[in-house]
Design a protein around this motif. Structure first.
Motif, PDB file in Angstrom:
ATOM      1  N   THR A 178       0.840  -1.203   0.000  1.00  0.00           N
ATOM      2  CA  THR A 178       0.000   0.000   0.000  1.00  0.00           C
ATOM      3  C   THR A 178       0.870   1.247   0.000  1.00  0.00           C
ATOM      4  N   ARG A 179       0.345   2.328  -0.581  1.00  0.00           N
ATOM      5  CA  ARG A 179       1.075   3.600  -0.641  1.00  0.00           C
ATOM      6  C   ARG A 179       0.125   4.760  -0.409  1.00  0.00           C
ATOM      7  N   GLN A 180       0.677   5.843   0.122  1.00  0.00           N
ATOM      8  CA  GLN A 180      -0.074   7.092   0.236  1.00  0.00           C
ATOM      9  C   GLN A 180       0.525   8.104  -0.726  1.00  0.00           C
ATOM     10  N   GLU A 181      -0.325   8.940  -1.320  1.00  0.00           N
ATOM     11  CA  GLU A 181       0.137   9.882  -2.353  1.00  0.00           C
ATOM     12  C   GLU A 181       0.946  11.033  -1.772  1.00  0.00           C
ATOM     13  N   LYS A 182       0.588  11.489  -0.569  1.00  0.00           N
ATOM     14  CA  LYS A 182       1.263  12.633   0.031  1.00  0.00           C
ATOM     15  C   LYS A 182       1.624  12.323   1.479  1.00  0.00           C
ATOM     16  N   ASN A 183       2.570  13.083   2.011  1.00  0.00           N
ATOM     17  CA  ASN A 183       2.946  12.957   3.414  1.00  0.00           C
ATOM     18  C   ASN A 183       2.082  13.867   4.277  1.00  0.00           C
ATOM     19  N   GLY A 184       2.058  13.581   5.534  1.00  0.00           N
ATOM     20  CA  GLY A 184       1.260  14.380   6.463  1.00  0.00           C
ATOM     21  C   GLY A 184       0.595  13.486   7.494  1.00  0.00           C
ATOM     22  N   THR A 185       0.260  14.068   8.632  1.00  0.00           N
ATOM     23  CA  THR A 185      -0.308  13.288   9.735  1.00  0.00           C
ATOM     24  C   THR A 185      -1.595  12.590   9.345  1.00  0.00           C
ATOM     25  N   GLU A 186      -2.513  13.316   8.718  1.00  0.00           N
ATOM     26  CA  GLU A 186      -3.806  12.736   8.361  1.00  0.00           C
ATOM     27  C   GLU A 186      -3.658  11.698   7.242  1.00  0.00           C
ATOM     28  N   HIS A 187      -2.737  11.953   6.333  1.00  0.00           N
ATOM     29  CA  HIS A 187      -2.478  10.987   5.263  1.00  0.00           C
ATOM     30  C   HIS A 187      -1.939   9.686   5.843  1.00  0.00           C
ATOM     31  N   THR A 188      -0.996   9.806   6.767  1.00  0.00           N
ATOM     32  CA  THR A 188      -0.411   8.624   7.398  1.00  0.00           C
ATOM     33  C   THR A 188      -1.445   7.868   8.223  1.00  0.00           C
ATOM     34  N   LYS A 189      -2.312   8.607   8.890  1.00  0.00           N
ATOM     35  CA  LYS A 189      -3.349   7.979   9.716  1.00  0.00           C
ATOM     36  C   LYS A 189      -4.299   7.147   8.852  1.00  0.00           C
ATOM     37  N   LEU A 190      -4.699   7.713   7.716  1.00  0.00           N
ATOM     38  CA  LEU A 190      -5.623   6.991   6.845  1.00  0.00           C
ATOM     39  C   LEU A 190      -4.912   5.824   6.151  1.00  0.00           C
ATOM     40  N   HIS A 191      -3.645   6.026   5.827  1.00  0.00           N
ATOM     41  CA  HIS A 191      -2.863   4.950   5.212  1.00  0.00           C
ATOM     42  C   HIS A 191      -2.767   3.751   6.149  1.00  0.00           C
ATOM     43  N   ALA A 192      -2.671   4.008   7.439  1.00  0.00           N
ATOM     44  CA  ALA A 192      -2.615   2.922   8.415  1.00  0.00           C
ATOM     45  C   ALA A 192      -3.898   2.097   8.401  1.00  0.00           C
ATOM     46  N   ILE A 193      -5.036   2.764   8.213  1.00  0.00           N
ATOM     47  CA  ILE A 193      -6.318   2.057   8.125  1.00  0.00           C
ATOM     48  C   ILE A 193      -6.343   1.177   6.874  1.00  0.00           C
ATOM     49  N   VAL A 194      -5.815   1.721   5.787  1.00  0.00           N
ATOM     50  CA  VAL A 194      -5.758   0.955   4.539  1.00  0.00           C
ATOM     51  C   VAL A 194      -4.907  -0.301   4.726  1.00  0.00           C
ATOM     52  N   LYS A 195      -3.746  -0.137   5.326  1.00  0.00           N
ATOM     53  CA  LYS A 195      -2.810  -1.248   5.483  1.00  0.00           C
ATOM     54  C   LYS A 195      -3.330  -2.307   6.446  1.00  0.00           C
ATOM     55  N   GLN A 196      -3.947  -1.880   7.533  1.00  0.00           N
ATOM     56  CA  GLN A 196      -4.365  -2.815   8.566  1.00  0.00           C
ATOM     57  C   GLN A 196      -5.741  -3.423   8.333  1.00  0.00           C
ATOM     58  N   GLN A 197      -6.634  -2.699   7.633  1.00  0.00           N
ATOM     59  CA  GLN A 197      -8.009  -3.176   7.504  1.00  0.00           C
ATOM     60  C   GLN A 197      -8.464  -3.392   6.059  1.00  0.00           C
ATOM     61  N   LEU A 198      -8.091  -2.469   5.159  1.00  0.00           N
ATOM     62  CA  LEU A 198      -8.571  -2.602   3.782  1.00  0.00           C
ATOM     63  C   LEU A 198      -7.770  -3.638   2.991  1.00  0.00           C
ATOM     64  N   ALA A 199      -6.462  -3.675   3.186  1.00  0.00           N
ATOM     65  CA  ALA A 199      -5.628  -4.644   2.470  1.00  0.00           C
ATOM     66  C   ALA A 199      -6.016  -6.094   2.776  1.00  0.00           C
ATOM     67  N   PRO A 200      -6.301  -6.448   4.055  1.00  0.00           N
ATOM     68  CA  PRO A 200      -6.770  -7.822   4.322  1.00  0.00           C
ATOM     69  C   PRO A 200      -8.071  -8.163   3.602  1.00  0.00           C
ATOM     70  N   LYS A 201      -8.951  -7.179   3.405  1.00  0.00           N
ATOM     71  CA  LYS A 201     -10.188  -7.428   2.652  1.00  0.00           C
ATOM     72  C   LYS A 201      -9.872  -7.722   1.184  1.00  0.00           C
ATOM     73  N   CYS A 202      -8.843  -7.056   0.657  1.00  0.00           N
ATOM     74  CA  CYS A 202      -8.415  -7.343  -0.714  1.00  0.00           C
ATOM     75  C   CYS A 202      -7.896  -8.772  -0.824  1.00  0.00           C
ATOM     76  N   ARG A 203      -7.211  -9.230   0.204  1.00  0.00           N
ATOM     77  CA  ARG A 203      -6.686 -10.598   0.199  1.00  0.00           C
ATOM     78  C   ARG A 203      -7.841 -11.606   0.216  1.00  0.00           C
ATOM     79  N   GLU A 204      -8.924 -11.261   0.908  1.00  0.00           N
ATOM     80  CA  GLU A 204     -10.101 -12.132   0.935  1.00  0.00           C
ATOM     81  C   GLU A 204     -10.710 -12.261  -0.462  1.00  0.00           C
ATOM     82  N   VAL A 205     -10.701 -11.163  -1.219  1.00  0.00           N
ATOM     83  CA  VAL A 205     -11.230 -11.208  -2.588  1.00  0.00           C
ATOM     84  C   VAL A 205     -10.417 -12.178  -3.435  1.00  0.00           C
ATOM     85  N   ILE A 206      -9.096 -12.158  -3.281  1.00  0.00           N
ATOM     86  CA  ILE A 206      -8.249 -13.091  -4.025  1.00  0.00           C
ATOM     87  C   ILE A 206      -8.585 -14.523  -3.628  1.00  0.00           C
ATOM     88  N   GLY A 207      -8.859 -14.740  -2.334  1.00  0.00           N
ATOM     89  CA  GLY A 207      -9.229 -16.067  -1.872  1.00  0.00           C
ATOM     90  C   GLY A 207     -10.535 -16.553  -2.472  1.00  0.00           C
TER      91      GLY A 207
END
Length: 365
Positions: A141-170
């Motif tokens: 996963t990647r974030q387009e820009k740096n910044g506190t709010e960008h990093t915070k949302l990127h963490a949600i993507v990495k921890q919660q959204l990416a595992p859902k993507c893995r479920e789709v592959i399954g």
């Protein structure tokens, strides 16, 4: 005379063909089973379906349906920006074989609870093929820009959204089986085709891509009922104390040299997110989901003899108590029958060898 000779041969050939066409007679590869269309008798001939276009639609529909909403903010997949690859489903002698290879990029966007800015980034999914299980697919996963709010949302993507993507592959391999596999396997006597399920048993879920490559989907044997019973799973929590600094104990679970030292050399480790590990000659395998330096480690973890698509989740938390370091282990998704084996295994193969190898069982910091 010549005409009568040809006529005689023709009658003989015609009668012979009829004999082979009778139910239960002749070469079993060519026996005409009770099919009205008489196509691909006994599913013996090679047949193939191009599933590339439907696969792209599957990915598009599934990924665009993914999103996370919480107190920290909300994020969703807004676009499938890349979906390159192909997929075919083949039948040969009643066996269904899947060939596919995909590379996918997704665009994510969202907002945090503290900002109305539209924050964006990417999810990159690689190595989707029949050679890899869903757990072995690389997702970054990647974030387009740096910044506190960008990093915070990127963490949600990495921890919660990416595992859902893995479920789709399954889900993808099961989609190929149920939707396209039945197009290459035609119904035969006593069977309704690829989706035929014995009336007293539940359909077996198919999450392992490698397993599918070796399975004969059209089987004349009835699966044992015990194979389809839902396996009971439980949770394990362990605590232990080590006479060392927190960073020293943390390294014992990510540093290849340290792990080889207390595992007796039988440790292959790629200590990064999505990196894999193999311990004790492959008896224990898995991958790193998240590494928070000095604080915690999350892993997918399995025994070699577990079903191919079964993984437990391990979370290691390291706490500095001043005079020592406390390790808390939480393992979820553990098969009930393996609980005691795993409980003693953590002490026998991890905790005790670490203390003995590095002297973390006695002494002071």
């Amino acid at each position: 005379g010549e005409f009568q000779t040809y006529q005689h041969y023709f009658i003989q050939i015609n009668l012979s063909s009829k004999a082979m066409a009778l139910w239960g007679k002749g070469d079993p590869r060519w026996i005409v089973e009770e099919r009205e269309d008489t196509k691909n008798v006994n599913n013996w001939h090679w047949s193939e379906v191009d599933a590339s276009a439907p696969s792209k639609k599957f990915f598009n529909d599934k990924f665009l349906d993914l999103g996370i909403t919480g107190t920290e903010g909300s994020v969703r997949v807004s676009e499938v920006t890349k979906c390159n690859g192909e997929a075919t489903v083949n039948n040969r002698k009643g066996k269904v074989i899947y060939f596919f290879e995909w590379e996918i990029e997704l665009k994510w966007c969202g907002k945090t609870a503290m900002s109305n800015d539209n924050i964006t980034g990417k999810i990159i999914i690689e190595n989707i093929s029949e050679e890899n299980t869903a757990e072995e697919v690389d997702i970054s996963t990647r974030q387009e820009k740096n910044g506190t709010e960008h990093t915070k949302l990127h963490a949600i993507v990495k921890q919660q959204l990416a595992p859902k993507c893995r479920e789709v592959i399954g889900e993808y391999i099961q989609y190929l089986q149920t939707t396209h596999g039945k197009q290459v396997i035609l119904p035969t006597k006593g069977s309704q085709g690829i989706n035929a399920v014995p009336s007293k048993t539940k359909p077996t879920s198919v999450n392992s891509i490698k397993k599918q490559m070796d399975e004969t989907v059209l089987s004349k044997s009835t699966p044992k009922e015990t194979e389809n019973v839902t396996m009971k799973k439980t949770e394990l929590t362990l605590r232990d104390t080590f006479k060392c600094r927190r960073e020293e104990l943390f390294q014992c679970f990510i540093n290849p040299d340290r792990m080889k030292a207390y595992f007796g050399g039988e440790a292959e480790v790629d200590a990064r997110e999505s990196g894999k590990f193999s311990l004790l000659g492959g008896a224990i395998t898995g991958s790193y989901l998240e590494i928070q330096p000095v604080d915690s480690i999350q892993q997918l973890w399995r025994f070699k003899d577990w079903p191919a698509d079964m993984y437990s989740s391990v979370t290691l938390t390291f706490k500095d108590t001043g005079s020592s370091t406390e390790l808390k282990l939480v393992q979820t998704g553990v098969p009930q029958y393996s609980l005691e084996q795993i409980r003693t295994g953590w002490s026998r193969y991890y905790f005790s060898p670490i203390k003995m190898t590095f002297g973390y069982g006695t002494g002071s910091l």
